[in-house]
Design a protein around this motif. Structure first.
Motif, PDB file in Angstrom:
ATOM      1  N   UNK A 213       0.842  -1.194   0.000  1.00  0.00           N
ATOM      2  CA  UNK A 213       0.000   0.000   0.000  1.00  0.00           C
ATOM      3  C   UNK A 213       0.879   1.247   0.000  1.00  0.00           C
ATOM      4  N   UNK A 214       0.560   2.189  -0.891  1.00  0.00           N
ATOM      5  CA  UNK A 214       1.296   3.452  -0.951  1.00  0.00           C
ATOM      6  C   UNK A 214       0.417   4.605  -0.458  1.00  0.00           C
ATOM      7  N   UNK A 215      -0.734   4.772  -1.096  1.00  0.00           N
ATOM      8  CA  UNK A 215      -1.583   5.930  -0.793  1.00  0.00           C
ATOM      9  C   UNK A 215      -3.038   5.504  -0.627  1.00  0.00           C
ATOM     10  N   UNK A 216      -3.687   6.060   0.369  1.00  0.00           N
ATOM     11  CA  UNK A 216      -5.131   5.877   0.550  1.00  0.00           C
ATOM     12  C   UNK A 216      -5.787   7.235   0.487  1.00  0.00           C
ATOM     13  N   UNK A 217      -6.880   7.352  -0.263  1.00  0.00           N
ATOM     14  CA  UNK A 217      -7.619   8.617  -0.277  1.00  0.00           C
ATOM     15  C   UNK A 217      -9.095   8.380  -0.015  1.00  0.00           C
ATOM     16  N   UNK A 308      -0.322   8.643   3.194  1.00  0.00           N
ATOM     17  CA  UNK A 308       0.778   8.059   2.432  1.00  0.00           C
ATOM     18  C   UNK A 308       1.680   7.295   3.397  1.00  0.00           C
ATOM     19  N   UNK A 309       2.091   6.090   2.977  1.00  0.00           N
ATOM     20  CA  UNK A 309       2.952   5.257   3.819  1.00  0.00           C
ATOM     21  C   UNK A 309       4.405   5.698   3.729  1.00  0.00           C
ATOM     22  N   UNK A 310       5.115   5.569   4.842  1.00  0.00           N
ATOM     23  CA  UNK A 310       6.554   5.847   4.883  1.00  0.00           C
ATOM     24  C   UNK A 310       7.279   4.525   5.105  1.00  0.00           C
ATOM     25  N   UNK A 311       7.893   4.001   4.035  1.00  0.00           N
ATOM     26  CA  UNK A 311       8.629   2.739   4.135  1.00  0.00           C
ATOM     27  C   UNK A 311      10.089   3.022   4.471  1.00  0.00           C
ATOM     28  N   UNK A 312      10.782   1.997   4.931  1.00  0.00           N
ATOM     29  CA  UNK A 312      12.181   2.137   5.330  1.00  0.00           C
ATOM     30  C   UNK A 312      13.085   2.687   4.247  1.00  0.00           C
ATOM     31  N   UNK A 313      12.651   2.526   2.972  1.00  0.00           N
ATOM     32  CA  UNK A 313      13.441   3.037   1.845  1.00  0.00           C
ATOM     33  C   UNK A 313      13.648   4.547   1.907  1.00  0.00           C
ATOM     34  N   UNK A 314      12.781   5.250   2.642  1.00  0.00           N
ATOM     35  CA  UNK A 314      12.880   6.710   2.723  1.00  0.00           C
ATOM     36  C   UNK A 314      13.915   7.160   3.740  1.00  0.00           C
ATOM     37  N   UNK A 315      14.497   6.197   4.490  1.00  0.00           N
ATOM     38  CA  UNK A 315      15.497   6.559   5.503  1.00  0.00           C
ATOM     39  C   UNK A 315      16.883   6.597   4.857  1.00  0.00           C
ATOM     40  N   UNK A 316      17.557   7.741   4.885  1.00  0.00           N
ATOM     41  CA  UNK A 316      18.915   7.767   4.366  1.00  0.00           C
ATOM     42  C   UNK A 316      19.795   6.863   5.234  1.00  0.00           C
ATOM     43  N   UNK A 317      20.925   6.404   4.693  1.00  0.00           N
ATOM     44  CA  UNK A 317      21.814   5.520   5.453  1.00  0.00           C
ATOM     45  C   UNK A 317      22.157   6.163   6.793  1.00  0.00           C
ATOM     46  N   UNK A 362     -10.722  14.562  -2.115  1.00  0.00           N
ATOM     47  CA  UNK A 362      -9.392  14.389  -1.524  1.00  0.00           C
ATOM     48  C   UNK A 362      -8.281  14.709  -2.523  1.00  0.00           C
ATOM     49  N   UNK A 363      -8.629  15.382  -3.633  1.00  0.00           N
ATOM     50  CA  UNK A 363      -7.636  15.644  -4.669  1.00  0.00           C
ATOM     51  C   UNK A 363      -6.450  16.456  -4.175  1.00  0.00           C
ATOM     52  N   UNK A 364      -6.728  17.587  -3.499  1.00  0.00           N
ATOM     53  CA  UNK A 364      -5.637  18.441  -3.026  1.00  0.00           C
ATOM     54  C   UNK A 364      -4.836  17.728  -1.935  1.00  0.00           C
ATOM     55  N   UNK A 365      -5.534  17.021  -1.055  1.00  0.00           N
ATOM     56  CA  UNK A 365      -4.845  16.285   0.022  1.00  0.00           C
ATOM     57  C   UNK A 365      -3.922  15.225  -0.584  1.00  0.00           C
ATOM     58  N   UNK A 366      -4.399  14.513  -1.619  1.00  0.00           N
ATOM     59  CA  UNK A 366      -3.591  13.463  -2.246  1.00  0.00           C
ATOM     60  C   UNK A 366      -2.366  14.070  -2.933  1.00  0.00           C
ATOM     61  N   UNK A 367      -2.541  15.225  -3.607  1.00  0.00           N
ATOM     62  CA  UNK A 367      -1.389  15.872  -4.265  1.00  0.00           C
ATOM     63  C   UNK A 367      -0.349  16.281  -3.241  1.00  0.00           C
ATOM     64  N   UNK A 368      -0.797  16.840  -2.118  1.00  0.00           N
ATOM     65  CA  UNK A 368       0.148  17.243  -1.078  1.00  0.00           C
ATOM     66  C   UNK A 368       0.855  16.023  -0.491  1.00  0.00           C
ATOM     67  N   UNK A 369       0.098  14.950  -0.251  1.00  0.00           N
ATOM     68  CA  UNK A 369       0.695  13.733   0.313  1.00  0.00           C
ATOM     69  C   UNK A 369       1.772  13.190  -0.625  1.00  0.00           C
TER      70      UNK A 369
END
Ligand code: ATP
Ligand code: MG
Ligand code: MG
Length: 385
Positions: A213-217, A308-317, A362-369
């Motif tokens: 899952x990436x995004x829910x609106x 929007x989900x935050x997966x571990x891939x978003x963590x810099x080393x 939820x269009x604007x909310x989804x764009x911001x997310x």
């Protein structure tokens, strides 16, 4: 109030514990991981295996009600607890939700449409049945048990690929199902109490990246008819399971306009995190209400929202992402699970972006997310390059 028990210690469990504690219920958590997010905030963390007899004995002795945030509890443990304690949801719902073969058979029996499918069993030469109801290609082979976030699945372009795909999944019991053409993916959470009262949350629209899952609106971009049908199907499933607790139902809306159930989860759901900031009650408080037999709260949307989900891939080393940019967006609510190790694909947190007054979708909310997520992703790519 009485002490509650929880099987599983992930982030879904942590939010359940916090909701319950806020309502005055201490919670004991069973999870073998010493660093589990829920275990760390629980009144007591039983850091043992899910089938450890001493742990089960302790839970059954201390807890007025035991619920779950994780469906893969071994069946003997579920049955042992059900015989000695108040387990909600009960063994039948857990058993169906942890095995795709049982799940598909059950949904068929109660008249709920699913993608065309057939069983591919361990110890049998895999054969594709092309008769009515069997799968068409392309198709997906999924392990019957233990899959999540798209793990334990292989995509097949044609029937000849089945033996190799089955071998790749370890020759275990599997479901072969047709890959349907998706217009939208939807999900519905429904809470139900022992006396049969139920309350469904608004229909959510979900986008996945590589099976996760990436995004829910919410509101979902669907017409009234599929929206009402999805809600009715979720209630029907809960009813037919004599369900007690919070149930999640995932749907496929196909380009042909069919509404199919993908799978069910006997617990809160990642796609229900929007309820924390954009509903009259969160999925976690509603789970407490449902399993404790309290009155269910009206589950109404207070504002359009995107999660929007935050997966571990978003963590810099060896560093934390730069949260300042996220927090600077006043309409964004950041939720972090406090997991120490940021592995690729691991769910570490999420952001709920709320709609503003005057926005009716939820269009604007989804764009911001998406923009906030993109900013975090680019910071990692930039750091690596
Ligand atoms: P979860 O983390 O939700 O438990 P899972 O590992 O059980 O995921 P599924 O929900 O079966 O996996 O599939 C993951 C995603 O893959 C779906 O949400 C959908 O995007 C896609 N998918 C799965 N089955 C099909 C199908 N039959 N046709 C089209 N897309 C599919
Ligand atoms: Mg699943
Ligand atoms: Mg799924």
């Amino acid at each position: 109030p009485a002490t509650l028990g929880l099987l599983g210690g992930g982030q879904l469990g942590r939010y359940f514990v916090e909701a319950a504690q806020g309502m005055g219920y201490p919670v004991w958590v069973l999870d073998p991981d010493p660093a589990s997010p829920a275990g760390r905030v629980a009144a007591r963390h039983l850091c043992q295996a899910f089938d450890d007899p001493d742990a089960l004995q302790a839970l059954a002795g201390a807890c007025a009600v035991i619920t779950t945030e994780f469906e893969n509890i071994p069946r003997p443990a579920v049955e042992w607890l059900d015989a000695r304690a108040c387990l909600r949801p009960g063994p039948r719902a857990l058993s169906i939700a942890q095995d795709r073969l049982e799940e598909k058979a059950f949904l068929g029996e109660i008249g709920v449409a699913v993608a065309p499918w057939q069983a591919v069993l361990a110890g049998q030469t895999p054969e594709v049945r092309m008769d009515a109801g069997g799968p068409a290609f392309p198709a997906i082979l999924k392990t019957a048990r233990l899959g999540y976030d798209g793990k334990g699945q292989v995509r097949l372009a044609q029937a000849g690929e089945l033996p190799a795909a089955h071998a790749e999944l370890g020759l275990v019991d599997c479901v072969l199902e047709a890959q349907v053409e998706l217009e939208r993916e939807l999900s519905v959470l429904v809470a139900r109490t022992a006396d049969g009262a139920n309350e469904a949350f608004p229909v959510a629209e979900n986008t996945h990246h590589e099976g996760i899952l990436h995004l829910t609106r919410v509101p979902a971009r669907v017409g009234d008819e599929p929206r009402e049908r999805a809600t009715a199907i979720a209630r029907h499933i809960a009813e037919q399971l004599d369900y007690q607790g919070l149930l999640a139902v995932e749907f496929f809306l196909t380009v042909a306009g069919e509404l199919l159930v993908n799978e069910i989860a006997p617990r809160p759901h990642n796609s229900g995190h929007y309820t924390q900031d954009a509903c009259t009650v969160s999925q976690f408080e509603q789970q407490v209400r449902a399993v404790c037999g309290l009155g269910l709260a009206p589950a109404l949307l207070t504002t359009p929202v995107a999660m929007v989900n935050l997966l571990g891939d978003l963590w810099p080393a060896a560093a934390e992402p730069d949260w300042q940019g996220v927090l600077a967006a006043g309409r964004a609510r950041l939720h972090l699970y406090g997991k120490a190790e940021a592995r690729s694909g691991r769910k570490m947190g999420h952001i709920n972006v709320l709609g503003l007054p005057g926005e009716d979708d939820a269009g604007a909310a989804a764009s911001t997310a998406e923009a906030l997520w993109q900013g975090l992703a680019e910071a990692v790519d930039g750091g690596v390059a």
